[in-house]
Design a protein around this motif. Structure first.
Motif, short mmCIF file in Angstrom:
data_model
loop_
_atom_site.label_atom_id
_atom_site.label_comp_id
_atom_site.label_asym_id
_atom_site.label_seq_id
_atom_site.Cartn_x
_atom_site.Cartn_y
_atom_site.Cartn_z
N ARG A 98 0.73 -1.28 0.14
CA ARG A 98 -0.05 -0.04 0.09
C ARG A 98 0.83 1.40 -0.06
O ARG A 98 1.85 1.22 0.82
CB ARG A 98 -0.96 0.01 1.22
CG ARG A 98 -1.78 1.16 1.23
CD ARG A 98 -2.18 1.83 2.77
NE ARG A 98 -0.91 2.22 3.22
CZ ARG A 98 0.00 3.43 3.30
NH1 ARG A 98 -0.40 4.25 2.27
NH2 ARG A 98 1.15 3.65 3.67
N ARG A 99 0.59 2.08 -0.82
CA ARG A 99 1.25 3.52 -0.90
C ARG A 99 0.26 4.57 -1.15
O ARG A 99 -0.91 4.35 -1.86
CB ARG A 99 2.46 3.56 -1.86
CG ARG A 99 3.51 2.45 -1.91
CD ARG A 99 4.34 2.76 -0.63
NE ARG A 99 4.66 4.21 -0.55
CZ ARG A 99 5.75 4.80 -1.45
NH1 ARG A 99 6.42 4.26 -2.18
NH2 ARG A 99 5.95 6.03 -0.99
N SER A 100 0.62 5.57 -0.92
CA SER A 100 -0.30 6.89 -1.07
C SER A 100 -0.24 7.16 -2.69
O SER A 100 0.88 7.79 -2.99
CB SER A 100 -0.04 8.09 -0.47
OG SER A 100 -0.42 7.55 1.03
N LYS B 163 -0.90 9.14 -6.43
CA LYS B 163 -1.41 10.67 -6.59
C LYS B 163 -2.06 10.59 -8.15
O LYS B 163 -2.25 11.66 -8.52
CB LYS B 163 -0.13 11.42 -6.35
CG LYS B 163 0.62 11.20 -5.18
CD LYS B 163 -0.11 11.76 -4.05
CE LYS B 163 0.58 11.46 -2.65
NZ LYS B 163 1.58 12.33 -2.17
N GLN C 210 -5.51 18.94 -5.98
CA GLN C 210 -4.92 17.68 -6.01
C GLN C 210 -5.56 16.85 -7.05
O GLN C 210 -6.70 16.37 -6.78
CB GLN C 210 -4.86 17.08 -4.65
CG GLN C 210 -4.25 18.07 -3.66
CD GLN C 210 -3.72 17.18 -2.30
OE1 GLN C 210 -3.16 16.31 -2.35
NE2 GLN C 210 -4.57 17.50 -1.30
N LYS D 252 -6.04 14.39 3.79
CA LYS D 252 -6.67 15.78 5.05
C LYS D 252 -6.59 17.21 4.27
O LYS D 252 -6.84 17.90 4.63
CB LYS D 252 -6.18 15.96 6.27
CG LYS D 252 -4.73 16.06 6.28
CD LYS D 252 -4.16 16.31 7.74
CE LYS D 252 -2.77 16.75 8.06
NZ LYS D 252 -2.62 18.02 7.87
N GLY D 253 -5.78 17.14 3.10
CA GLY D 253 -5.59 18.21 2.34
C GLY D 253 -6.94 18.82 1.38
O GLY D 253 -6.64 18.85 0.14
C1 LIG Z 1 -4.14 11.55 7.57
C2 LIG Z 1 -3.38 11.65 6.37
C3 LIG Z 1 -3.80 12.77 5.44
C4 LIG Z 1 -3.01 12.69 4.27
N1 LIG Z 1 -3.31 13.91 3.28
C5 LIG Z 1 -2.91 13.89 2.22
C6 LIG Z 1 -3.08 14.86 1.26
O1 LIG Z 1 -3.99 15.62 1.42
N2 LIG Z 1 -2.56 14.73 0.04
C7 LIG Z 1 -1.75 13.78 -0.32
O2 LIG Z 1 -1.30 13.51 -1.46
N3 LIG Z 1 -1.24 12.87 0.66
C8 LIG Z 1 -1.66 12.80 1.86
N4 LIG Z 1 -1.46 11.72 2.86
C9 LIG Z 1 -0.46 10.88 2.36
C10 LIG Z 1 0.90 10.93 3.09
O3 LIG Z 1 1.68 11.98 2.47
C11 LIG Z 1 1.70 9.56 2.96
O4 LIG Z 1 0.80 8.86 3.73
C12 LIG Z 1 2.96 9.52 3.47
O5 LIG Z 1 3.72 10.44 2.92
C13 LIG Z 1 3.53 8.04 3.62
O6 LIG Z 1 3.65 7.55 2.13
P1 LIG Z 1 2.81 6.07 1.57
O7 LIG Z 1 1.46 6.28 2.16
O8 LIG Z 1 2.98 6.30 0.44
O9 LIG Z 1 3.52 5.25 2.67
C14 LIG Z 1 -2.28 11.74 4.02
C15 LIG Z 1 -1.97 10.66 4.90
C16 LIG Z 1 -2.78 10.84 5.96
C17 LIG Z 1 -2.55 9.57 6.91
#
Ligand SMILES: Cc1cc2nc3c(=O)[nH]c(=O)nc-3n(C[C@H](O)[C@H](O)[C@H](O)COP(=O)(O)O)c2cc1C
Length: 200
Positions: A10-12, A14, A67, A150-151
């Motif tokens: 799992r990764r965030s 975009k 975003q 949360k952005g």
């Molecule tokens: C509560 C929360 C809010 C976040 N808000 C954003 C966001 O608004 N935009 C974004 O691109 N990533 C957001 N992220 C992703 C984080 O940047 C990301 O989880 C972190 O850099 C670690 O990377 P990974 O999830 O790929 O392991 C958020 C993560 C969390 C847990």
């Protein structure tokens, strides 16, 4: 995919394939898995606003400071919580247990949350955080990716979704088919800095 692989992979994300549509069954499966997450007293205080319509996703992307993942994802889940769920027919949280135990749990639940606005809010955030992680890991197992968020402008999004006055928004999770791999992980702080044996 097993749980450990889902956690590791799992990764965030975009960037998603804007043309991909999740089926109704997939969305239902994801939400049915989400509500198996734990909540204190089984209060199930989360509420999920789901969005798949492109025009609404585009509007939400604007409210998320542009975003792109918000307009490209197949599904947006706005994780909200009902701050008064402790007092809204809480008997249903233990419908399956004997009446005597149920009554005792309801009394204890009401006693815990009544007039405790900070606790109600904390509980909202705890429950939604648990559900968000379940959603992201389940999505991964189902062949999807996600981004927790949360952005965004909480007030404007609240208005857009007609957020009831006794609810709050915790966060948003977007889900879709990955279009671009994420850059490498930022880097994990070593366990030696994060873990304390028995006390700080
Ligand atoms: C509560 C929360 C809010 C976040 N808000 C954003 C966001 O608004 N935009 C974004 O691109 N990533 C957001 N992220 C992703 C984080 O940047 C990301 O989880 C972190 O850099 C670690 O990377 P990974 O999830 O790929 O392991 C958020 C993560 C969390 C847990």
């Amino acid at each position: 995919m097993d749980t450990i692989d889902a956690i590791k992979q799992r990764r965030s994300i975009k960037s998603f394939d804007k043309n991909h549509k999740m089926t109704e069954d997939e969305i239902k499966q994801l939400l049915e898995l989400a509500i198996l997450s734990p909540t204190s007293y089984n209060i199930q205080n989360w509420r999920f606003v789901i969005i798949t319509e492109q025009t609404i996703k585009d509007k939400l992307s604007e409210l998320s400071y542009g975003q792109l993942q918000v307009s490209e994802a197949s599904l947006i889940i706005i994780l909200c919580a009902d701050l008064n769920s402790w007092n809204k027919n809480p008997e249903r949280y233990w419908a399956n247990i004997p009446e005597e135990s149920r009554n005792s749990l309801v009394a204890s639940l009401k006693n815990s949350y009544k007039d405790k606005t900070e606790l109600q809010r904390d509980e909202a955030m705890r429950s939604c955080g648990m559900a968000a992680q379940t959603i992201m890991l389940a999505a991964k197992s189902m062949g999807y990716d996600s981004c927790p968020m949360k952005g965004f402008d909480y007030d404007a999004v609240g208005k857009m979704i007609n957020l009831p006055s006794d609810h709050l928004i915790s966060m948003m999770v977007v889900v879709g088919k990955k279009a671009k791999d994420p850059s490498q992980r930022g880097g994990q702080v070593p366990l030696s800095e994060l873990v304390f044996k028995n006390k700080f």
